[in-house]
Design a protein around this motif. Sequence first.
Motif, PDB file in Angstrom:
ATOM      1  N   HIS A 191       0.825  -1.198   0.000  1.00  0.00           N
ATOM      2  CA  HIS A 191       0.000   0.000   0.000  1.00  0.00           C
ATOM      3  C   HIS A 191       0.871   1.265   0.000  1.00  0.00           C
ATOM      4  O   HIS A 191       0.591   2.238  -0.720  1.00  0.00           O
ATOM      5  CB  HIS A 191      -0.919  -0.010   1.220  1.00  0.00           C
ATOM      6  CG  HIS A 191      -1.745   1.247   1.347  1.00  0.00           C
ATOM      7  ND1 HIS A 191      -2.799   1.528   0.510  1.00  0.00           N
ATOM      8  CD2 HIS A 191      -1.638   2.312   2.203  1.00  0.00           C
ATOM      9  CE1 HIS A 191      -3.325   2.693   0.835  1.00  0.00           C
ATOM     10  NE2 HIS A 191      -2.642   3.183   1.865  1.00  0.00           N
ATOM     11  N   SER A 192       1.919   1.211   0.808  1.00  0.00           N
ATOM     12  CA  SER A 192       2.830   2.353   0.844  1.00  0.00           C
ATOM     13  C   SER A 192       3.513   2.559  -0.504  1.00  0.00           C
ATOM     14  O   SER A 192       3.647   3.693  -0.981  1.00  0.00           O
ATOM     15  CB  SER A 192       3.873   2.155   1.945  1.00  0.00           C
ATOM     16  OG  SER A 192       4.786   3.233   1.963  1.00  0.00           O
ATOM     17  N   VAL A 250       1.882  15.651  -5.624  1.00  0.00           N
ATOM     18  CA  VAL A 250       2.381  14.584  -4.744  1.00  0.00           C
ATOM     19  C   VAL A 250       2.444  15.154  -3.331  1.00  0.00           C
ATOM     20  O   VAL A 250       3.278  16.017  -3.042  1.00  0.00           O
ATOM     21  CB  VAL A 250       3.771  14.086  -5.205  1.00  0.00           C
ATOM     22  CG1 VAL A 250       4.265  13.005  -4.267  1.00  0.00           C
ATOM     23  CG2 VAL A 250       3.692  13.565  -6.641  1.00  0.00           C
ATOM     24  N   GLU A 291       3.969   4.186  -6.856  1.00  0.00           N
ATOM     25  CA  GLU A 291       3.336   3.897  -8.145  1.00  0.00           C
ATOM     26  C   GLU A 291       2.515   5.086  -8.655  1.00  0.00           C
ATOM     27  O   GLU A 291       2.693   5.535  -9.804  1.00  0.00           O
ATOM     28  CB  GLU A 291       2.443   2.662  -8.022  1.00  0.00           C
ATOM     29  CG  GLU A 291       1.780   2.272  -9.334  1.00  0.00           C
ATOM     30  CD  GLU A 291       0.874   1.064  -9.168  1.00  0.00           C
ATOM     31  OE1 GLU A 291       0.257   0.662 -10.173  1.00  0.00           O
ATOM     32  OE2 GLU A 291       0.781   0.538  -8.038  1.00  0.00           O
ATOM     33  N   LYS A 292       1.589   5.605  -7.832  1.00  0.00           N
ATOM     34  CA  LYS A 292       0.741   6.713  -8.276  1.00  0.00           C
ATOM     35  C   LYS A 292       1.557   7.956  -8.627  1.00  0.00           C
ATOM     36  O   LYS A 292       1.317   8.570  -9.684  1.00  0.00           O
ATOM     37  CB  LYS A 292      -0.298   7.031  -7.204  1.00  0.00           C
ATOM     38  CG  LYS A 292      -1.358   5.944  -7.055  1.00  0.00           C
ATOM     39  CD  LYS A 292      -2.389   6.342  -6.019  1.00  0.00           C
ATOM     40  CE  LYS A 292      -3.480   5.272  -5.899  1.00  0.00           C
ATOM     41  NZ  LYS A 292      -4.507   5.650  -4.898  1.00  0.00           N
ATOM     42  N   LYS A 346       2.298   1.677  -3.422  1.00  0.00           N
ATOM     43  CA  LYS A 346       1.302   2.121  -4.392  1.00  0.00           C
ATOM     44  C   LYS A 346       0.998   3.604  -4.233  1.00  0.00           C
ATOM     45  O   LYS A 346       0.881   4.348  -5.224  1.00  0.00           O
ATOM     46  CB  LYS A 346       0.029   1.295  -4.238  1.00  0.00           C
ATOM     47  CG  LYS A 346      -1.028   1.572  -5.310  1.00  0.00           C
ATOM     48  CD  LYS A 346      -2.200   0.656  -5.162  1.00  0.00           C
ATOM     49  CE  LYS A 346      -3.210   0.861  -6.283  1.00  0.00           C
ATOM     50  NZ  LYS A 346      -2.659   0.559  -7.604  1.00  0.00           N
ATOM     51  N   THR A 347       0.824   4.022  -2.963  1.00  0.00           N
ATOM     52  CA  THR A 347       0.451   5.423  -2.722  1.00  0.00           C
ATOM     53  C   THR A 347       1.637   6.366  -2.831  1.00  0.00           C
ATOM     54  O   THR A 347       1.479   7.509  -3.266  1.00  0.00           O
ATOM     55  CB  THR A 347      -0.187   5.565  -1.335  1.00  0.00           C
ATOM     56  OG1 THR A 347       0.722   5.053  -0.342  1.00  0.00           O
ATOM     57  CG2 THR A 347      -1.489   4.787  -1.269  1.00  0.00           C
ATOM     58  N   ARG A 348       2.800   5.910  -2.434  1.00  0.00           N
ATOM     59  CA  ARG A 348       3.968   6.792  -2.407  1.00  0.00           C
ATOM     60  C   ARG A 348       4.907   6.607  -3.595  1.00  0.00           C
ATOM     61  O   ARG A 348       5.811   7.414  -3.783  1.00  0.00           O
ATOM     62  CB  ARG A 348       4.757   6.593  -1.122  1.00  0.00           C
ATOM     63  CG  ARG A 348       4.043   7.130   0.109  1.00  0.00           C
ATOM     64  CD  ARG A 348       4.873   6.911   1.352  1.00  0.00           C
ATOM     65  NE  ARG A 348       4.304   7.588   2.504  1.00  0.00           N
ATOM     66  CZ  ARG A 348       4.624   8.815   2.888  1.00  0.00           C
ATOM     67  NH1 ARG A 348       5.501   9.503   2.184  1.00  0.00           N
ATOM     68  NH2 ARG A 348       4.069   9.370   3.955  1.00  0.00           N
TER      69      ARG A 348
END
Length: 605
Positions: free
Chosen positions: A174-175, A205, A181-182, A177-179
């Motif tokens: 999750h970290s 960001v 990948e996105k 993906k949020t920090r």
Amino acid sequence: MNNRPVSLIARISFGLLLVVALAVVTLIASYWLSERVNEDPEAINVAGSLRMQTYQIGFLVLREEPSSGELEQAFNRIEQSWQHPIFRRYTYSDARSRSLYQDAYSRWQTLRFDIDQQRLDGHALEQAIAAQVNAIDTLVTSIQQSAESKIEQLRVWLIISLIATLLVTVLVMHSLKTRFEKPLIQLGQAAKRISQGDFTARVHVPFDDELGALAKTMNKMSDTIGFMYGRLEQRVQEQTESLQHSHTTLMFLYDIAQKTNEKAVNFDNFEQIIQRLRLLLDVPDIELCLLTEGGSAPYLQFQGDNVQGKCVSLNCDDCVYRGETCAEENGKRIYRFPLRRDAQHFGVLVCRLELDEKLADWQQQLLQSVSDQLALALSVRNEEDQVRRLTLVKERTVIARELHDSLAQALSYLKIQVTRLNKAIEHNNKAVIEDVSKELKQGLDSAYRQLRELLTTFRLKVDGGGFLEALHNTAKQLQNQGSLRVHVESRIENAPLAPHEEIHLLQIIREGCQNAIHHSEGSDVWIRIEQLSEHRILLSIEDNGVGIPDTPEKLNHYGLAIIRERGRHLGGEVNIKKRPEGGTGVYFEFTPMYLKSPVPITEVY
């Protein structure tokens, strides 16, 4: 307090380290529990052997004559089993296991003491052995339960470790993906939009890590590129406008130069130039004043119809001879550009603006160029006028010379004959009167003929068709004057003759052919003009008539004199002689001007 943001690489490393730590702890714990569980089967096996050994001792004791050595060996074996290293952990393990082990071991020591003292009979021995076996069974059950408990703990630990590992993995993913990948996707999309020229792309960001810093840098870079691109478009637009101004200015100056070079200066052209200049500069009040060299007031002024109040000053020296280009007068900013060339003043170009307005550099340069061009045009006009004056003077000189060499002398001859006639009348001398009458008639006919020849000569010109066309036209005119056939042969296509050379050659040809027409009594005359190997020009006029007499001056004094004089003007000599095959030949050879050193032309016609 240090508020330094946590690095994205540190977060990823921490997550991976946590997963690895959970895996390592799980492996160590599993190994420790499995090692402990691995001792319990051996303990159960040893405890189980104690039951058999206890039964064996009871069997030996119940025999009627047991061998003391055999019983002692049995006691030693069971004692060794009770002292087996596998049972040492029960001395420090949990209280229940330690109590059961100590109770069973105490019962064995009591049983052995009773057997050694022979205190037990057969029935008591059986009860004691049964009690001892029950104690051992209870110990074995406890060991089994302890092993099962350890296995259960191992299972629970593995489940907990698996859940913890999965939880940590989910948190790490999750970290990421949020920090990671996105933000990377947003950065890629923004980079694509920027590459397509969309400098309004922004990346949001909300984290203070490497990707957050990269996003801020990209946003700043996009702003900078957008600003620079906007400035570049503005500069391109400015340069385009500047080039357009330059192009328009050059075309305007080219048109002025073309108009002033193709034809003589026309003052209507000046008015059109001023009108175009106002439109080009977007300045309505532009005035052109033209002055003579010694004049103090303009003889012509050009100004727009929508501008009121032309300059009506009677003294223009302030404008023409003022040293400064720009001045403030009567609430106006005035720019003056004198029309000056080679110390000659032709006028002034005046531009008037409001005090809060100024001419740009390119506007001043254009006005200065226009004034210089107009001054050049006026200077060329003056030079052309001067050339026309000189030409007119030369033409009059030529006419005077021709009249003097022809009509003037003929009239003088007639005047002498009139004097003879008057004397003959006084003396009533009929023979002289008849002779003078014939002379007067012949003289008048000759003067009339010379007058027609002079008129034809003065009409002679070389027009746009060139020398060869003028030569053929002259041949046709000469052929129409008599019965002779005139033949023309020209081979000077590669010789660029000067205008005065062409005129003199045509005059020599005309005089020579007229002599042939009037005096040769032949049928043909040949005109040949060619370029010799030494690049000299040879002109020959030949006929098939009776030939020139020995004293030709008496026959046509004036025509031959004109031919020789024109030959001297071209720097050559005329040779007139009788041809061996019959007829007369006029031969003239000269060097054309383009092969000579430059010399001033003193005569054109």
